[in-house]
Design a protein around this motif. Structure first.
Motif, short mmCIF file in Angstrom:
data_model
loop_
_atom_site.label_atom_id
_atom_site.label_comp_id
_atom_site.label_asym_id
_atom_site.label_seq_id
_atom_site.Cartn_x
_atom_site.Cartn_y
_atom_site.Cartn_z
N MET A 65 -58.86 -11.31 74.93
CA MET A 65 -59.24 -11.49 76.34
C MET A 65 -58.86 -12.89 76.82
SD MET A 65 -63.06 -9.88 76.45
CE MET A 65 -63.43 -8.25 75.78
N ASP A 66 -59.06 -13.89 75.98
CA ASP A 66 -58.77 -15.26 76.35
C ASP A 66 -57.27 -15.47 76.54
OD1 ASP A 66 -59.83 -17.93 76.83
OD2 ASP A 66 -58.79 -18.52 75.00
N GLN A 123 -68.67 -18.75 79.60
CA GLN A 123 -67.81 -17.58 79.51
C GLN A 123 -67.67 -17.21 78.04
OE1 GLN A 123 -64.10 -18.65 81.33
NE2 GLN A 123 -64.94 -18.75 83.38
N THR A 151 -65.77 -7.89 70.20
CA THR A 151 -66.61 -7.67 71.38
C THR A 151 -68.09 -7.62 71.01
OG1 THR A 151 -66.16 -5.30 71.13
CG2 THR A 151 -64.86 -6.49 72.75
N ARG A 207 -65.80 -14.46 75.47
CA ARG A 207 -64.74 -13.45 75.43
C ARG A 207 -64.08 -13.41 74.05
NH1 ARG A 207 -60.82 -16.93 79.44
NH2 ARG A 207 -62.48 -16.38 80.90
N ILE A 243 -66.79 -7.24 81.19
CA ILE A 243 -66.28 -6.42 80.09
C ILE A 243 -66.57 -4.96 80.39
CG2 ILE A 243 -66.43 -5.92 77.61
CD1 ILE A 243 -67.22 -8.89 77.25
N LYS A 294 -61.29 -9.47 81.91
CA LYS A 294 -62.51 -9.16 81.18
C LYS A 294 -63.11 -10.43 80.58
CE LYS A 294 -61.97 -4.34 79.73
NZ LYS A 294 -62.04 -3.43 78.57
N SER A 295 -64.40 -10.58 80.71
CA SER A 295 -65.13 -11.70 80.13
C SER A 295 -66.60 -11.50 80.44
CB SER A 295 -64.64 -13.03 80.71
OG SER A 295 -65.20 -14.13 80.02
#
Length: 217
Positions: free
Chosen positions: A158-159, A152, A94, A154, A119, A128-129
Motif C-alpha cells: 500500500m505504501d 497512517q 493487513t 498501511r 482499507i 488504501k490506508s
C-alpha cells in the motif's frame, strides 16, 4: 489544539506551533516503538517494518488552507489542518494494521479524535490506508497543550502504491491523464491481491510450523 495566549505573539507563534507538533511526533513515535518492542518481546514477532514521520511544509499548509477556502493564519492552520504532524507506520500484513490500531487506541494518554478506514472503504483512486487522528498532551511549563497527530497505518505494498500516486498527483497537479489514473487504479487492485496472498501465505507458514512443533513433541 489550543495554543496558550502567551504564544500568540507575532513572529514566535509559528515557531512555537511547530515546536508543539514536533514534540507531539516524538511522543507518538516513542509510543509506537514501545508497542512494537512489547509485541516482539511477548509474541516473538515484529509487526512493524518501518516508521516515517514528518511535519507538513509551510507551502503545503498554505495550499491546503487556500484549497478549503481559509485564510493563511496560524489559527486556521491549527484548527482546520489535521495532518500537519504525521506518522506513517508500515506493516507486513493487513492483519497487523488493525492489531496496531487497536493497541494505539488503548493508550490512556492518547485521545482518538477520528478514524478513516480506507482499507475497507478505498478512495476512488484506489488509495488504501488506515488513518487515525489523535491528540497527545504536550506538557509545558505554563500548562498542557493537546496536539493533533495523524497516524497512517498501511502495508508495504500500500505504501509503495501511495508513494507513486503522490508523485503523479504533484507532477500533474491533480490532473493526471485518464490512462495514467486508470492504470493506477488497476495497480491498486493488484496490490490488494498481493496483500491478500501474502497474508494467506504467512498464515500457512505459521500453521505449518505449529504442526511441525506438535509432531516433534
Amino acid at each position: 489544539m489550543e495554543v496558550p495566549d502567551k504564544f500568540n505573539e507575532g513572529v514566535t507563534s509559528w515557531e512555537t506551533v511547530i515546536f508543539l507538533y514536533n514534540s507531539a511526533l516524538k511522543e507518538v513515535g516513542t509510543k509506537v516503538e514501545i508497542l512494537n518492542d512489547e509485541f516482539r518481546h511477548i509474541h516473538k514477532y515484529n509487526p512493524i517494518e518501518y516508521v516515517k514521520s514528518r511535519i507538513k511544509s509551510p507551502e503545503s499548509i498554505v495550499k491546503k488552507l487556500k484549497r478549503h477556502g481559509y485564510e493563511s493564519t496560524i489559527d486556521n492552520m491549527v484548527k482546520h489542518i489535521n495532518d500537519i504532524a504525521g506518522i506513517r507506520v508500515v506493516c507486513s500484513f493487513t492483519s497487523d494494521i488493525y492489531r496496531l490500531a487497536e493497541m494505539i487506541g488503548r493508550q490512556n494518554d492518547l485521545t482518538v479524535v477520528s478514524i478513516k478506514d480506507y482499507i475497507k472503504n478505498p478512495k476512488d483512486s484506489g488509495y488504501k490506508s488506515y488513518h487515525m487522528l489523535v491528540t497527545v498532551p504536550i506538557f509545558l511549563t505554563d500548562g498542557v497543550v493537546d496536539t493533533k497527530v495523524e497516524i497512517q497505518i498501511r502495508t508495504i505494498a500500500m505504501d509503495f502504491w501511495a508513494s507513486l500516486e503522490h508523485k503523479i498527483y504533484y507532477k500533474f497537479e491533480g490532473n493526471a491523464p485518464e490512462y495514467i489514473s486508470r492504470d493506477l487504479q488497476e495497480c491498486a487492485g493488484i496490490v490488494s491481491m498481493l496483500d491478500a496472498k501474502m497474508l494467506s501465505l504467512n498464515e500457512a507458514i505459521i500453521q505449518a510450523k505449529e504442526q511441525q512443533r506438535v509432531k516433534e513433541e
